[in-house]
Design a protein around this motif. Structure first.
Motif, PDB file in Angstrom:
ATOM      1  N   ASN A  35       4.580  12.188  -4.177  1.00 24.93           N
ATOM      2  CA  ASN A  35       4.573  10.806  -4.652  1.00 24.93           C
ATOM      3  C   ASN A  35       5.317   9.889  -3.691  1.00 24.93           C
ATOM      4  N   PHE A  36       6.338  10.394  -3.017  1.00 30.75           N
ATOM      5  CA  PHE A  36       7.021   9.610  -1.983  1.00 30.75           C
ATOM      6  C   PHE A  36       6.040   9.280  -0.852  1.00 30.75           C
ATOM      7  N   LEU A  37       5.302  10.316  -0.404  1.00 26.84           N
ATOM      8  CA  LEU A  37       4.298  10.100   0.643  1.00 26.84           C
ATOM      9  C   LEU A  37       3.202   9.147   0.171  1.00 26.84           C
ATOM     10  N   ASP A  38       2.709   9.364  -1.056  1.00 31.80           N
ATOM     11  CA  ASP A  38       1.642   8.516  -1.595  1.00 31.80           C
ATOM     12  C   ASP A  38       2.080   7.054  -1.676  1.00 31.80           C
ATOM     13  N   TYR A  39       3.331   6.821  -2.036  1.00 32.34           N
ATOM     14  CA  TYR A  39       3.849   5.453  -2.107  1.00 32.34           C
ATOM     15  C   TYR A  39       3.808   4.786  -0.734  1.00 32.34           C
ATOM     16  N   HIS A  40       4.304   5.477   0.270  1.00 33.32           N
ATOM     17  CA  HIS A  40       4.335   4.885   1.608  1.00 33.32           C
ATOM     18  C   HIS A  40       2.939   4.740   2.206  1.00 33.32           C
ATOM     19  N   ARG A  41       2.053   5.674   1.908  1.00 32.35           N
ATOM     20  CA  ARG A  41       0.661   5.544   2.359  1.00 32.35           C
ATOM     21  C   ARG A  41      -0.016   4.365   1.677  1.00 32.35           C
ATOM     22  N   CYS A  42       0.259   4.200   0.394  1.00 34.48           N
ATOM     23  CA  CYS A  42      -0.310   3.082  -0.362  1.00 34.48           C
ATOM     24  C   CYS A  42       0.180   1.752   0.218  1.00 34.48           C
ATOM     25  N   LEU A  43       1.484   1.647   0.476  1.00 38.83           N
ATOM     26  CA  LEU A  43       2.028   0.416   1.067  1.00 38.83           C
ATOM     27  C   LEU A  43       1.366   0.105   2.405  1.00 38.83           C
ATOM     28  N   LYS A  44       1.252   1.121   3.232  1.00 35.97           N
ATOM     29  CA  LYS A  44       0.655   0.947   4.560  1.00 35.97           C
ATOM     30  C   LYS A  44      -0.789   0.472   4.447  1.00 35.97           C
ATOM     31  N   SER A  45      -1.535   1.099   3.551  1.00 33.23           N
ATOM     32  CA  SER A  45      -2.945   0.762   3.367  1.00 33.23           C
ATOM     33  C   SER A  45      -3.113  -0.658   2.815  1.00 33.23           C
ATOM     34  N   MET A  46      -2.339  -0.993   1.796  1.00 28.24           N
ATOM     35  CA  MET A  46      -2.465  -2.321   1.174  1.00 28.24           C
ATOM     36  C   MET A  46      -2.012  -3.425   2.121  1.00 28.24           C
ATOM     37  N   ASN A  47      -0.953  -3.184   2.871  1.00 32.01           N
ATOM     38  CA  ASN A  47      -0.490  -4.190   3.826  1.00 32.01           C
ATOM     39  C   ASN A  47      -1.505  -4.395   4.945  1.00 32.01           C
ATOM     40  N   ARG A  48      -2.132  -3.314   5.382  1.00 23.64           N
ATOM     41  CA  ARG A  48      -3.139  -3.409   6.439  1.00 23.64           C
ATOM     42  C   ARG A  48      -4.335  -4.243   5.970  1.00 23.64           C
ATOM     43  N   ARG A  49      -4.686  -4.098   4.703  1.00 26.42           N
ATOM     44  CA  ARG A  49      -5.833  -4.834   4.142  1.00 26.42           C
ATOM     45  C   ARG A  49      -5.470  -6.244   3.690  1.00 26.42           C
ATOM     46  N   GLY A  50      -4.174  -6.526   3.633  1.00 32.41           N
ATOM     47  CA  GLY A  50      -3.734  -7.841   3.191  1.00 32.41           C
ATOM     48  C   GLY A  50      -3.805  -8.015   1.688  1.00 32.41           C
ATOM     49  N   LYS A  51      -3.748  -6.912   0.951  1.00 30.78           N
ATOM     50  CA  LYS A  51      -3.831  -6.972  -0.511  1.00 30.78           C
ATOM     51  C   LYS A  51      -2.444  -6.789  -1.120  1.00 30.78           C
ATOM     52  N   SER A  52      -2.373  -7.020  -2.423  1.00 30.43           N
ATOM     53  CA  SER A  52      -1.119  -6.863  -3.158  1.00 30.43           C
ATOM     54  C   SER A  52      -0.708  -5.396  -3.196  1.00 30.43           C
ATOM     55  N   THR A  53       0.589  -5.165  -3.083  1.00 32.82           N
ATOM     56  CA  THR A  53       1.103  -3.799  -3.123  1.00 32.82           C
ATOM     57  C   THR A  53       1.490  -3.391  -4.543  1.00 32.82           C
TER      58      THR A  53
END
Length: 88
Positions: A35-53
């Protein structure tokens, strides 16, 4: 993929993370780390797309419930130093 919105309880009623069938055993160390990894992957993905985290908050709450604070601090320090072993 799990529907994050359906699993999120109201903020004031969050007690423990819901059951995750990927981690059925008593030892929740791998669940914490994943879940720690999933959180950071999610942040990276959402920030790259310009969407809400905001959807990443689920993973944040789960790993904060499961992981010892010292582990999280150590992993965050490793991420800042560029020495974290996990793939984010």
């Amino acid at each position: 993929m799990l529907d994050i919105e359906a699993q999120k309880p109201p903020r004031e009623k969050w007690a423990t993370p819901p059951f995750d069938p990927r981690f059925p055993n008593q030892n929740q160390t791998r669940n914490c780390y994943q879940n720690f990894l999933d959180y950071h992957r999610c942040l990276k993905s959402m920030n790259r797309r310009g969407k809400s985290t905001q959807p990443c908050e689920y993973y944040f709450r789960v790993f904060h419930s499961l992981c010892p604070i010292s582990w999280v601090q150590h992993w965050n320090e490793q991420i800042r130093n560029g020495t974290f072993a996990g793939k984010i």
